[in-house]
Design a protein around this motif. Structure first.
Motif, PDB file in Angstrom:
ATOM      1  N   UNK A  81       0.946  -1.510  -0.180  1.00  0.00           N
ATOM      2  CA  UNK A  81       0.104   0.218  -0.020  1.00  0.00           C
ATOM      3  C   UNK A  81       0.848   1.290   0.079  1.00  0.00           C
ATOM      4  N   UNK A  82       0.876   2.087  -1.151  1.00  0.00           N
ATOM      5  CA  UNK A  82       1.752   3.276  -1.155  1.00  0.00           C
ATOM      6  C   UNK A  82       0.785   4.416  -0.637  1.00  0.00           C
ATOM      7  N   UNK A  83       1.323   5.085   0.108  1.00  0.00           N
ATOM      8  CA  UNK A  83       0.988   6.671   0.446  1.00  0.00           C
ATOM      9  C   UNK A  83       1.708   7.828   0.467  1.00  0.00           C
ATOM     10  N   UNK A  84       1.393   8.805  -0.396  1.00  0.00           N
ATOM     11  CA  UNK A  84       2.229   9.798  -0.565  1.00  0.00           C
ATOM     12  C   UNK A  84       1.199  11.010  -0.344  1.00  0.00           C
ATOM     13  N   UNK A  85       1.749  12.106   0.430  1.00  0.00           N
ATOM     14  CA  UNK A  85       1.227  13.091   0.855  1.00  0.00           C
ATOM     15  C   UNK A  85       2.006  14.729   0.616  1.00  0.00           C
ATOM     16  N   UNK A  86       1.283  15.877   0.801  1.00  0.00           N
ATOM     17  CA  UNK A  86       2.142  17.056   0.831  1.00  0.00           C
ATOM     18  C   UNK A  86       3.052  16.907   2.021  1.00  0.00           C
ATOM     19  N   UNK A  87       4.062  17.684   1.885  1.00  0.00           N
ATOM     20  CA  UNK A  87       4.997  17.950   3.047  1.00  0.00           C
ATOM     21  C   UNK A  87       4.531  18.691   4.106  1.00  0.00           C
ATOM     22  N   UNK A  88       3.458  19.455   3.894  1.00  0.00           N
ATOM     23  CA  UNK A  88       2.831  20.250   5.039  1.00  0.00           C
ATOM     24  C   UNK A  88       1.908  19.447   5.700  1.00  0.00           C
ATOM     25  N   UNK A  89       1.409  18.456   5.351  1.00  0.00           N
ATOM     26  CA  UNK A  89       0.365  17.727   5.954  1.00  0.00           C
ATOM     27  C   UNK A  89       0.751  16.518   6.832  1.00  0.00           C
ATOM     28  N   UNK A  90       1.578  16.711   7.811  1.00  0.00           N
ATOM     29  CA  UNK A  90       2.018  15.728   8.740  1.00  0.00           C
ATOM     30  C   UNK A  90       0.952  14.902   9.584  1.00  0.00           C
ATOM     31  N   UNK A  91       0.099  15.876   9.939  1.00  0.00           N
ATOM     32  CA  UNK A  91      -1.058  15.049  10.763  1.00  0.00           C
ATOM     33  C   UNK A  91      -1.765  14.194  10.096  1.00  0.00           C
ATOM     34  N   UNK A  92      -2.293  14.515   9.044  1.00  0.00           N
ATOM     35  CA  UNK A  92      -3.089  13.810   8.124  1.00  0.00           C
ATOM     36  C   UNK A  92      -2.274  12.707   7.354  1.00  0.00           C
TER      37      UNK A  92
END
Length: 156
Positions: free
Chosen positions: A101-112
């Protein structure tokens, strides 16, 4: 945010053929190419491979959850694969991996990002759910399985 809502028929790979971890990651990251620019895809690739260099994301029980945060993207993306043959992934239990399961997110959204990783981990820790996923043969069936499982876990 629901996990199943991050997946679509292009980012769910029900029978991924890969020889090694790098090939798995490349194929899964490439499944995002219709949703992001070439530059964003490059940043995602760098973030995921950098995270993997720090420590393997093979969490055991045949599962890996590669992830990363990239400054150039503005939303969270995911991909899911069931491998046609287990692959050595340097997992913490030294067992080969057959689901990723790959998950990538914006640098700024640490909590999410942390919340989503936790939710994926909790769902995927359920052995009955992993078996249901293995019995799926299409991307559509896999997405539906995630949708049902998330609904059950949120209401229990």
């Amino acid at each position: 945010m629901n996990i199943f809502s991050l997946l679509n028929e292009k980012t769910v790979l029900p029978d991924l053929k890969a020889k090694n971890k790098a090939e798995i990651l490349d194929r899964m990251i490439s499944s995002l190419e219709d949703m992001v620019s070439d530059n964003e895809l490059k940043e995602i690739r760098e973030a995921v491979f950098e995270r993997e260099r720090i420590m393997s994301t093979g969490v055991g029980k045949g599962l890996a959850i590669p992830h990363g945060k990239a400054s150039g993207i503005t939303q969270t993306y995911a991909a899911f694969a069931i491998l046609n043959e287990p692959v050595d992934y340097e997992a913490i239990d030294s067992e080969p991996v057959n689901m990723v399961f790959l998950l990538v997110g914006p640098q700024a959204s640490n909590n999410l990002h942390i919340k989503m990783l936790s939710r994926i981990s909790r769902l995927m820790n359920n052995s009955e759910f992993r078996e249901r996923l293995r019995s799926c043969s299409t991307a559509k069936e896999i997405i539906e399985a995630f949708k049902k499982e998330e609904h059950v876990s949120l209401n229990s």
